[in-house]
Design a protein around this motif. Structure first.
Motif, PDB file in Angstrom:
ATOM      1  N   GLY A   1       0.809  -1.204   0.000  1.00  0.00           N
ATOM      2  CA  GLY A   1       0.000   0.000   0.000  1.00  0.00           C
ATOM      3  C   GLY A   1       0.848   1.263   0.000  1.00  0.00           C
ATOM      4  N   ILE A   2       1.854   1.307   0.865  1.00  0.00           N
ATOM      5  CA  ILE A   2       2.723   2.482   0.938  1.00  0.00           C
ATOM      6  C   ILE A   2       3.486   2.687  -0.367  1.00  0.00           C
ATOM      7  CG2 ILE A   2       4.836   3.345   2.025  1.00  0.00           C
ATOM      8  CD1 ILE A   2       3.799   2.370   4.663  1.00  0.00           C
ATOM      9  N   ASN A   3       3.998   1.601  -0.924  1.00  0.00           N
ATOM     10  CA  ASN A   3       4.778   1.744  -2.148  1.00  0.00           C
ATOM     11  C   ASN A   3       3.912   2.011  -3.368  1.00  0.00           C
ATOM     12  OD1 ASN A   3       7.900   1.188  -1.920  1.00  0.00           O
ATOM     13  ND2 ASN A   3       6.890  -0.059  -0.358  1.00  0.00           N
ATOM     14  N   SER A   4       2.630   1.651  -3.303  1.00  0.00           N
ATOM     15  CA  SER A   4       1.713   2.051  -4.372  1.00  0.00           C
ATOM     16  C   SER A   4       1.538   3.570  -4.366  1.00  0.00           C
ATOM     17  CB  SER A   4       0.357   1.362  -4.183  1.00  0.00           C
ATOM     18  OG  SER A   4       0.482  -0.036  -4.331  1.00  0.00           O
ATOM     19  N   LEU A   5       1.391   4.142  -3.162  1.00  0.00           N
ATOM     20  CA  LEU A   5       1.316   5.596  -3.045  1.00  0.00           C
ATOM     21  C   LEU A   5       2.622   6.253  -3.496  1.00  0.00           C
ATOM     22  CD1 LEU A   5      -0.476   6.001   0.408  1.00  0.00           C
ATOM     23  CD2 LEU A   5      -1.456   6.370  -1.858  1.00  0.00           C
ATOM     24  N   ARG A   6       3.719   5.604  -3.182  1.00  0.00           N
ATOM     25  CA  ARG A   6       5.027   6.123  -3.588  1.00  0.00           C
ATOM     26  C   ARG A   6       5.153   6.152  -5.110  1.00  0.00           C
ATOM     27  NH1 ARG A   6      10.792   3.250  -2.065  1.00  0.00           N
ATOM     28  NH2 ARG A   6      12.145   5.065  -2.376  1.00  0.00           N
ATOM     29  N   LEU A   7       4.679   5.079  -5.757  1.00  0.00           N
ATOM     30  CA  LEU A   7       4.730   5.018  -7.221  1.00  0.00           C
ATOM     31  C   LEU A   7       3.829   6.075  -7.841  1.00  0.00           C
ATOM     32  CD1 LEU A   7       5.571   3.671  -9.873  1.00  0.00           C
ATOM     33  CD2 LEU A   7       3.698   2.019  -9.535  1.00  0.00           C
ATOM     34  N   ILE A   8       2.617   6.225  -7.293  1.00  0.00           N
ATOM     35  CA  ILE A   8       1.695   7.238  -7.799  1.00  0.00           C
ATOM     36  C   ILE A   8       2.305   8.627  -7.637  1.00  0.00           C
ATOM     37  CG2 ILE A   8      -0.549   8.331  -7.425  1.00  0.00           C
ATOM     38  CD1 ILE A   8      -1.597   5.566  -6.599  1.00  0.00           C
ATOM     39  N   GLY A   9       2.942   8.857  -6.487  1.00  0.00           N
ATOM     40  CA  GLY A   9       3.577  10.140  -6.256  1.00  0.00           C
ATOM     41  C   GLY A   9       4.706  10.408  -7.224  1.00  0.00           C
ATOM     42  N   PHE A  10       5.461   9.360  -7.548  1.00  0.00           N
ATOM     43  CA  PHE A  10       6.565   9.520  -8.506  1.00  0.00           C
ATOM     44  C   PHE A  10       6.040   9.853  -9.902  1.00  0.00           C
ATOM     45  CE2 PHE A  10       9.270   7.549 -11.762  1.00  0.00           C
ATOM     46  CZ  PHE A  10      10.465   8.227 -11.533  1.00  0.00           C
ATOM     47  N   LEU A  11       4.972   9.173 -10.314  1.00  0.00           N
ATOM     48  CA  LEU A  11       4.422   9.393 -11.652  1.00  0.00           C
ATOM     49  C   LEU A  11       3.736  10.748 -11.764  1.00  0.00           C
ATOM     50  CD1 LEU A  11       2.949   5.830 -12.352  1.00  0.00           C
ATOM     51  CD2 LEU A  11       5.071   6.813 -13.249  1.00  0.00           C
ATOM     52  N   THR A  12       3.146  11.216 -10.688  1.00  0.00           N
ATOM     53  CA  THR A  12       2.422  12.499 -10.709  1.00  0.00           C
ATOM     54  C   THR A  12       3.258  13.651 -10.152  1.00  0.00           C
ATOM     55  OG1 THR A  12       1.439  12.066  -8.537  1.00  0.00           O
ATOM     56  CG2 THR A  12       0.206  11.310 -10.480  1.00  0.00           C
ATOM     57  N   LYS A  13       4.492  13.327  -9.733  1.00  0.00           N
ATOM     58  CA  LYS A  13       5.395  14.317  -9.145  1.00  0.00           C
ATOM     59  C   LYS A  13       4.785  14.961  -7.889  1.00  0.00           C
ATOM     60  CE  LYS A  13       7.716  15.360 -13.500  1.00  0.00           C
ATOM     61  NZ  LYS A  13       8.140  16.411 -14.460  1.00  0.00           N
ATOM     62  N   ASN A  14       4.085  14.131  -7.130  1.00  0.00           N
ATOM     63  CA  ASN A  14       3.463  14.600  -5.891  1.00  0.00           C
ATOM     64  C   ASN A  14       3.626  13.519  -4.827  1.00  0.00           C
ATOM     65  OD1 ASN A  14       1.957  15.684  -3.856  1.00  0.00           O
ATOM     66  ND2 ASN A  14      -0.019  15.431  -4.865  1.00  0.00           N
ATOM     67  N   PHE A  15       4.600  13.693  -3.950  1.00  0.00           N
ATOM     68  CA  PHE A  15       4.908  12.684  -2.949  1.00  0.00           C
ATOM     69  C   PHE A  15       4.175  12.916  -1.629  1.00  0.00           C
ATOM     70  CE2 PHE A  15       8.341  11.835  -5.827  1.00  0.00           C
ATOM     71  CZ  PHE A  15       8.615  10.492  -5.654  1.00  0.00           C
ATOM     72  N   ILE A  16       3.296  13.897  -1.587  1.00  0.00           N
ATOM     73  CA  ILE A  16       2.635  14.231  -0.326  1.00  0.00           C
ATOM     74  C   ILE A  16       1.835  13.063   0.251  1.00  0.00           C
ATOM     75  CG2 ILE A  16       0.891  15.707   0.745  1.00  0.00           C
ATOM     76  CD1 ILE A  16       1.848  17.980  -1.007  1.00  0.00           C
TER      77      ILE A  16
END
Length: 293
Positions: free
Chosen positions: A33-48
């Motif tokens: 779950g955490i790394n899915s958010l991390r991947l989404i943040g990387f792709l969208t340039k939003n790590f918040i």
């Protein structure tokens, strides 16, 4: 493998009644779950979202920060970000958690995992006050909880040998010592906070077995709390035609009808209280039946 069979395998794995499996499952779910958010943040340039979630689940210090997020004392021991961190911890949890479970029963696994993780977290919190500047501001990982299970097993049976790839048989006491030494030499890499939490978990595991040998089970309050729900379920089921499942521990493939009732009772006893709870006569009978089949 199709999706249906995969889901069936997961359900079967979780229903086996092995708490170690449940701990592995939830640690992996949180990691994904955490790394899915991390991947989404990387792709969208939003790590918040990733940074906020990992911060909320971590054990945060000093005390002024911890008091605002006290749940971190529990959630941190289920939280990992790095792949090798979770892999190493889960391998050790599988090995030593099941070893502890085999000898002291399934019901003690979760309570001791939690107590070991909390001991590591509290020692980490204390060290942040005693050694400011040397301890990081947050901590995640199941290492302290796993070290607790390892040292509990080591204290109970220090000369028990396990097989390691490329090395062969190693006694638990030497393996535990090696892990502590590895932690000490990693201090220059900035891992002093992690080492401190490991020591907290290890100390709790050692003290738990010593207290248990003296007649006091430190896990008993949590065992009572966790088993309260099971007692209610069993009471409701007793009003119907519910038949309890057989123990998930199987040491023989089949047994005579005359012996099957006693075999089920002994297997249930092992699953609940551990192999050491059997009397000498019960162990001899079980060994005889196993060899006959």
């Amino acid at each position: 493998m199709n999706g249906t069979s995969f889901q069936s395998d997961i359900r079967y794995w979780l229903r086996k009644g092995n708490t170690v499996n449940h701990l592995l499952f939830w640690n992996i779910v949180v990691f994904l779950g955490i790394n899915s958010l991390r991947l989404i943040g990387f792709l969208t340039k939003n790590f918040i979202p990733f940074e906020w979630t990992s911060d909320q689940l971590a054990m945060n210090v000093p005390f002024s920060v911890f008091i605002r997020q006290p749940w971190g004392l529990i959630t941190y021991m289920f939280t990992h970000v790095a792949i090798f961190h979770v892999l190493f911890n889960m391998i050790n949890l599988y090995w030593f958690g099941n070893l502890f479970r085999d000898f002291l029963g399934n019901k003690r696994v979760l309570p001791l995992y939690l107590l070991g993780g909390m001991a590591g977290g509290l020692l980490y919190l204390l060290s942040s006050a005693l050694f400011p500047g040397y301890v990081g501001y947050s901590m995640i990982g199941a290492s302290a909880a796993v070290m607790c299970l390892l040292f509990a097993a080591t204290t109970l049976m220090p000369n028990y040998e396990i097989g390691l790839m490329f090395i062969g048989g190693v006694k638990l006491k030497w393996l535990a010592l090696a892990l502590l030494v590895l932690g000490l030499i990693s201090i220059p890499d900035g891992n002093i906070g992690g080492l401190i939490s490991h020591l907290g978990g290890a100390l709790l595991g050692f003290l738990y077995i010593r207290a248990l040998q003296a007649g006091t089970d430190l896990c008993q309050p949590l065992i009572w709390v966790f088993s309260a729900g099971n007692r209610k379920t069993q009471q409701k089921s007793s009003n119907g035609n519910f038949k309890p499942k057989k123990s998930p521990l199987k040491v023989v493939k089949k047994a005579d009808e005359v012996n099957s009732s006693r075999l089920d009772q002994l297997l249930d006893k092992i699953n609940e209280k551990g192999y050491h709870s059997l009397s000498a006569e019960e162990k001899a009978w079980l060994d005889k039946v196993s060899k006959e089949n």
